[in-house]
Design a protein around this motif. Structure first.
Motif, PDB file in Angstrom:
ATOM      1  N   VAL A  45       0.854  -1.182   0.000  1.00 26.78           N
ATOM      2  CA  VAL A  45       0.000   0.000   0.000  1.00 26.78           C
ATOM      3  C   VAL A  45       0.890   1.232   0.000  1.00 26.78           C
ATOM      4  CG1 VAL A  45      -1.775   1.234   1.282  1.00 26.78           C
ATOM      5  CG2 VAL A  45      -1.784  -1.240   1.258  1.00 26.78           C
ATOM      6  N   ASP A  46       0.497   2.195  -0.805  1.00 24.26           N
ATOM      7  CA  ASP A  46       1.216   3.456  -0.867  1.00 24.26           C
ATOM      8  C   ASP A  46       1.198   4.105   0.523  1.00 24.26           C
ATOM      9  OD1 ASP A  46       2.462   5.737  -1.816  1.00 24.26           O
ATOM     10  OD2 ASP A  46       0.602   6.645  -2.548  1.00 24.26           O
ATOM     11  N   PRO A  47       2.318   4.624   0.998  1.00 25.98           N
ATOM     12  CA  PRO A  47       2.348   5.217   2.343  1.00 25.98           C
ATOM     13  C   PRO A  47       1.346   6.370   2.505  1.00 25.98           C
ATOM     14  CG  PRO A  47       4.581   5.039   1.454  1.00 25.98           C
ATOM     15  CD  PRO A  47       3.645   4.605   0.389  1.00 25.98           C
ATOM     16  N   LYS A  48       1.137   7.145   1.447  1.00 27.05           N
ATOM     17  CA  LYS A  48       0.172   8.248   1.537  1.00 27.05           C
ATOM     18  C   LYS A  48      -1.238   7.708   1.715  1.00 27.05           C
ATOM     19  CE  LYS A  48       2.786  11.537  -1.212  1.00 27.05           C
ATOM     20  NZ  LYS A  48       2.816  12.321  -2.444  1.00 27.05           N
ATOM     21  N   VAL A  49      -1.559   6.632   0.987  1.00 26.01           N
ATOM     22  CA  VAL A  49      -2.888   6.023   1.107  1.00 26.01           C
ATOM     23  C   VAL A  49      -3.044   5.430   2.499  1.00 26.01           C
ATOM     24  CG1 VAL A  49      -4.387   4.187   0.241  1.00 26.01           C
ATOM     25  CG2 VAL A  49      -3.085   5.580  -1.364  1.00 26.01           C
ATOM     26  N   ALA A  50      -1.994   4.788   3.008  1.00 28.02           N
ATOM     27  CA  ALA A  50      -2.053   4.204   4.341  1.00 28.02           C
ATOM     28  C   ALA A  50      -2.273   5.278   5.395  1.00 28.02           C
ATOM     29  CB  ALA A  50      -0.773   3.427   4.630  1.00 28.02           C
ATOM     30  N   ALA A  51      -1.629   6.416   5.233  1.00 26.25           N
ATOM     31  CA  ALA A  51      -1.823   7.515   6.179  1.00 26.25           C
ATOM     32  C   ALA A  51      -3.245   8.055   6.094  1.00 26.25           C
ATOM     33  CB  ALA A  51      -0.815   8.622   5.903  1.00 26.25           C
ATOM     34  N   ALA A  52      -3.782   8.153   4.876  1.00 25.99           N
ATOM     35  CA  ALA A  52      -5.146   8.646   4.702  1.00 25.99           C
ATOM     36  C   ALA A  52      -6.160   7.667   5.284  1.00 25.99           C
ATOM     37  CB  ALA A  52      -5.436   8.903   3.225  1.00 25.99           C
ATOM     38  N   VAL A  53      -5.902   6.366   5.134  1.00 27.84           N
ATOM     39  CA  VAL A  53      -6.784   5.351   5.713  1.00 27.84           C
ATOM     40  C   VAL A  53      -6.763   5.469   7.232  1.00 27.84           C
ATOM     41  CG1 VAL A  53      -7.051   2.862   6.083  1.00 27.84           C
ATOM     42  CG2 VAL A  53      -6.651   3.744   3.798  1.00 27.84           C
ATOM     43  N   ALA A  54      -5.591   5.645   7.796  1.00 22.18           N
ATOM     44  CA  ALA A  54      -5.479   5.778   9.246  1.00 22.18           C
ATOM     45  C   ALA A  54      -6.222   7.011   9.740  1.00 22.18           C
ATOM     46  CB  ALA A  54      -4.002   5.852   9.657  1.00 22.18           C
ATOM     47  N   TRP A 113     -21.970   9.108   0.476  1.00 20.31           N
ATOM     48  CA  TRP A 113     -21.277  10.342   0.077  1.00 20.31           C
ATOM     49  C   TRP A 113     -19.788  10.250   0.432  1.00 20.31           C
ATOM     50  CZ3 TRP A 113     -19.332  13.698   3.940  1.00 20.31           C
ATOM     51  CH2 TRP A 113     -18.722  14.849   3.443  1.00 20.31           C
ATOM     52  N   ALA A 114     -19.481   9.729   1.620  1.00 18.43           N
ATOM     53  CA  ALA A 114     -18.096   9.674   2.087  1.00 18.43           C
ATOM     54  C   ALA A 114     -17.237   8.757   1.215  1.00 18.43           C
ATOM     55  CB  ALA A 114     -18.042   9.227   3.545  1.00 18.43           C
ATOM     56  N   VAL A 115     -17.820   7.677   0.690  1.00 19.80           N
ATOM     57  CA  VAL A 115     -17.039   6.755  -0.130  1.00 19.80           C
ATOM     58  C   VAL A 115     -17.186   7.062  -1.618  1.00 19.80           C
ATOM     59  CG1 VAL A 115     -17.052   4.899   1.555  1.00 19.80           C
ATOM     60  CG2 VAL A 115     -18.834   4.983  -0.196  1.00 19.80           C
ATOM     61  N   ARG A 116     -17.711   8.227  -1.947  1.00 21.62           N
ATOM     62  CA  ARG A 116     -17.761   8.759  -3.311  1.00 21.62           C
ATOM     63  C   ARG A 116     -18.630   7.947  -4.266  1.00 21.62           C
ATOM     64  NH1 ARG A 116     -14.060  12.667  -4.551  1.00 21.62           N
ATOM     65  NH2 ARG A 116     -12.895  13.361  -2.767  1.00 21.62           N
ATOM     66  N   LEU A 117     -19.703   7.350  -3.750  1.00 19.48           N
ATOM     67  CA  LEU A 117     -20.656   6.706  -4.643  1.00 19.48           C
ATOM     68  C   LEU A 117     -21.644   7.730  -5.195  1.00 19.48           C
ATOM     69  CD1 LEU A 117     -21.442   3.425  -2.670  1.00 19.48           C
ATOM     70  CD2 LEU A 117     -19.975   3.705  -4.672  1.00 19.48           C
ATOM     71  N   ILE A 118     -21.731   8.871  -4.514  1.00 18.03           N
ATOM     72  CA  ILE A 118     -22.653   9.930  -4.916  1.00 18.03           C
ATOM     73  C   ILE A 118     -21.974  11.265  -4.637  1.00 18.03           C
ATOM     74  CG2 ILE A 118     -23.934  10.315  -2.778  1.00 18.03           C
ATOM     75  CD1 ILE A 118     -26.430   9.636  -4.675  1.00 18.03           C
ATOM     76  N   LYS A 119     -22.338  12.291  -5.403  1.00 15.76           N
ATOM     77  CA  LYS A 119     -21.571  13.536  -5.370  1.00 15.76           C
ATOM     78  C   LYS A 119     -21.770  14.376  -4.110  1.00 15.76           C
ATOM     79  CE  LYS A 119     -21.065  14.043 -10.304  1.00 15.76           C
ATOM     80  NZ  LYS A 119     -21.327  14.851 -11.482  1.00 15.76           N
ATOM     81  N   LYS A 126     -16.303  10.934   7.306  1.00 12.90           N
ATOM     82  CA  LYS A 126     -15.787  12.066   6.524  1.00 12.90           C
ATOM     83  C   LYS A 126     -15.440  11.620   5.114  1.00 12.90           C
ATOM     84  CE  LYS A 126     -13.994  14.803  10.293  1.00 12.90           C
ATOM     85  NZ  LYS A 126     -12.869  15.557  10.811  1.00 12.90           N
ATOM     86  N   ARG A 127     -15.636  12.512   4.163  1.00  9.44           N
ATOM     87  CA  ARG A 127     -15.328  12.212   2.769  1.00  9.44           C
ATOM     88  C   ARG A 127     -13.814  12.094   2.606  1.00  9.44           C
ATOM     89  NH1 ARG A 127     -18.503  12.545  -1.959  1.00  9.44           N
ATOM     90  NH2 ARG A 127     -17.377  13.189  -3.822  1.00  9.44           N
ATOM     91  N   VAL A 128     -13.393  11.068   1.879  1.00  6.08           N
ATOM     92  CA  VAL A 128     -11.969  10.806   1.707  1.00  6.08           C
ATOM     93  C   VAL A 128     -11.653  10.722   0.225  1.00  6.08           C
ATOM     94  CG1 VAL A 128     -11.671   9.632   3.922  1.00  6.08           C
ATOM     95  CG2 VAL A 128     -12.384   8.329   1.931  1.00  6.08           C
ATOM     96  N   GLY A 129     -10.386  10.638  -0.099  1.00  2.00           N
ATOM     97  CA  GLY A 129      -9.965  10.526  -1.489  1.00  2.00           C
ATOM     98  C   GLY A 129     -10.382   9.192  -2.090  1.00  2.00           C
ATOM     99  N   ALA A 130     -10.363   9.130  -3.412  1.00  7.79           N
ATOM    100  CA  ALA A 130     -10.827   7.943  -4.127  1.00  7.79           C
ATOM    101  C   ALA A 130     -10.061   6.664  -3.756  1.00  7.79           C
ATOM    102  CB  ALA A 130     -10.786   8.188  -5.629  1.00  7.79           C
ATOM    103  N   PRO A 131      -8.710   6.699  -3.631  1.00  4.13           N
ATOM    104  CA  PRO A 131      -8.013   5.458  -3.269  1.00  4.13           C
ATOM    105  C   PRO A 131      -8.417   4.936  -1.890  1.00  4.13           C
ATOM    106  CG  PRO A 131      -6.444   7.076  -4.084  1.00  4.13           C
ATOM    107  CD  PRO A 131      -7.751   7.772  -3.932  1.00  4.13           C
ATOM    108  N   CYS A 136     -12.969   1.020   1.368  1.00 10.71           N
ATOM    109  CA  CYS A 136     -14.051   0.958   2.355  1.00 10.71           C
ATOM    110  C   CYS A 136     -15.184   0.043   1.922  1.00 10.71           C
ATOM    111  CB  CYS A 136     -14.596   2.357   2.623  1.00 10.71           C
ATOM    112  SG  CYS A 136     -13.385   3.434   3.388  1.00 10.71           S
ATOM    113  N   TYR A 137     -15.131  -0.481   0.708  1.00 12.14           N
ATOM    114  CA  TYR A 137     -16.187  -1.370   0.237  1.00 12.14           C
ATOM    115  C   TYR A 137     -15.637  -2.347  -0.787  1.00 12.14           C
ATOM    116  CZ  TYR A 137     -16.362   1.976  -3.663  1.00 12.14           C
ATOM    117  OH  TYR A 137     -16.038   2.791  -4.719  1.00 12.14           O
ATOM    118  N   VAL A 138     -16.397  -3.428  -1.006  1.00 15.49           N
ATOM    119  CA  VAL A 138     -16.106  -4.395  -2.057  1.00 15.49           C
ATOM    120  C   VAL A 138     -17.132  -4.146  -3.145  1.00 15.49           C
ATOM    121  CG1 VAL A 138     -15.988  -6.829  -2.659  1.00 15.49           C
ATOM    122  CG2 VAL A 138     -15.277  -6.078  -0.393  1.00 15.49           C
ATOM    123  N   ASP A 139     -16.678  -3.830  -4.342  1.00 14.38           N
ATOM    124  CA  ASP A 139     -17.575  -3.480  -5.437  1.00 14.38           C
ATOM    125  C   ASP A 139     -17.975  -4.741  -6.196  1.00 14.38           C
ATOM    126  OD1 ASP A 139     -19.057  -2.161  -7.300  1.00 14.38           O
ATOM    127  OD2 ASP A 139     -17.442  -0.836  -7.982  1.00 14.38           O
TER     128      ASP A 139
END
Length: 178
Positions: free
Chosen positions: A27-36, A56-62, A114-119, A124-127
């Motif tokens: 996992v990218d360290p930036k993504v790991a920090a954002a997940v934390a 909304w937080a997991v970006r399924l809707i705007k 809270k809304r987070v970045g796309a990665p 946060c979900y299995v599509d």
């Protein structure tokens, strides 16, 4: 018998052999920090999150208000049931969302508020959604080459025919019945 690490030394987080990272993908360290950060801002164990806030937080809707509207309109189902915007979501729930002509089917892996970045949101979900329908490739009708000048009347009528305009009600048409 003594517990591991009781001699004052710290045991590695994955156990004595330290093989906890063998199964997990890198996992990218930036993504790991954002997940934390997202987990820190998320609910504590046993707490739940509103469905409109989560989609909304997991970006399924705007926007969150669009999420609430989708819930009220019956476009959001959790475990096969229509839900209201304040429905409490739990880990393992299956969320079906109809949005922008496409149905998304996701299984909740992590609750966040809270809304987070796309990665981070993707973790946060299995599509389980069906693949989106292929986009129709349509050649742009009526594009003219640069520098060809103003179209003649014949060219204009040909462009209107290609675009599907019948010419009635356009700027150059005369009112009928007078």
């Amino acid at each position: 018998m003594t517990a591991p690490g009781s001699d004052g030394t710290r045991e590695a987080p994955g156990g004595a052999d330290g093989a906890d990272g063998a199964d997990a993908p890198a996992v990218d360290p930036k993504v790991a920090a954002a997940v934390a950060a997202a987990e820190a801002a998320g609910p504590a164990n046993g707490e739940t999150v509103r469905i409109d806030s989560w989609i909304w937080a997991v970006r399924l809707i705007k926007t969150r208000s669009l999420g609430a509207t989708a819930c009220r309109g019956g476009h959001v189902h959790v475990n096969g049931e229509r839900v209201k915007p304040a429905y409490s979501l739990r880990i393992g729930d299956e969320v079906r969302l109809r949005n922008e002509g496409r149905e998304r089917i996701v299984v909740v892996k992590r609750l966040i508020r809270k809304r987070v970045g796309a990665p981070v949101a993707a973790q946060c979900y299995v599509d389980n959604s069906p693949p989106p329908p292929p986009r129709e490739v349509v050649a742009p009708a009526g594009l003219r080459d640069r520098g060809t000048g103003r179209p003649t009347k014949r060219d204009r009528r040909e462009l209107e025919r290609l675009r599907g305009a019948d010419g009635a009600g356009g700027l150059g048409s005369r009112p009928r019945g007078r």
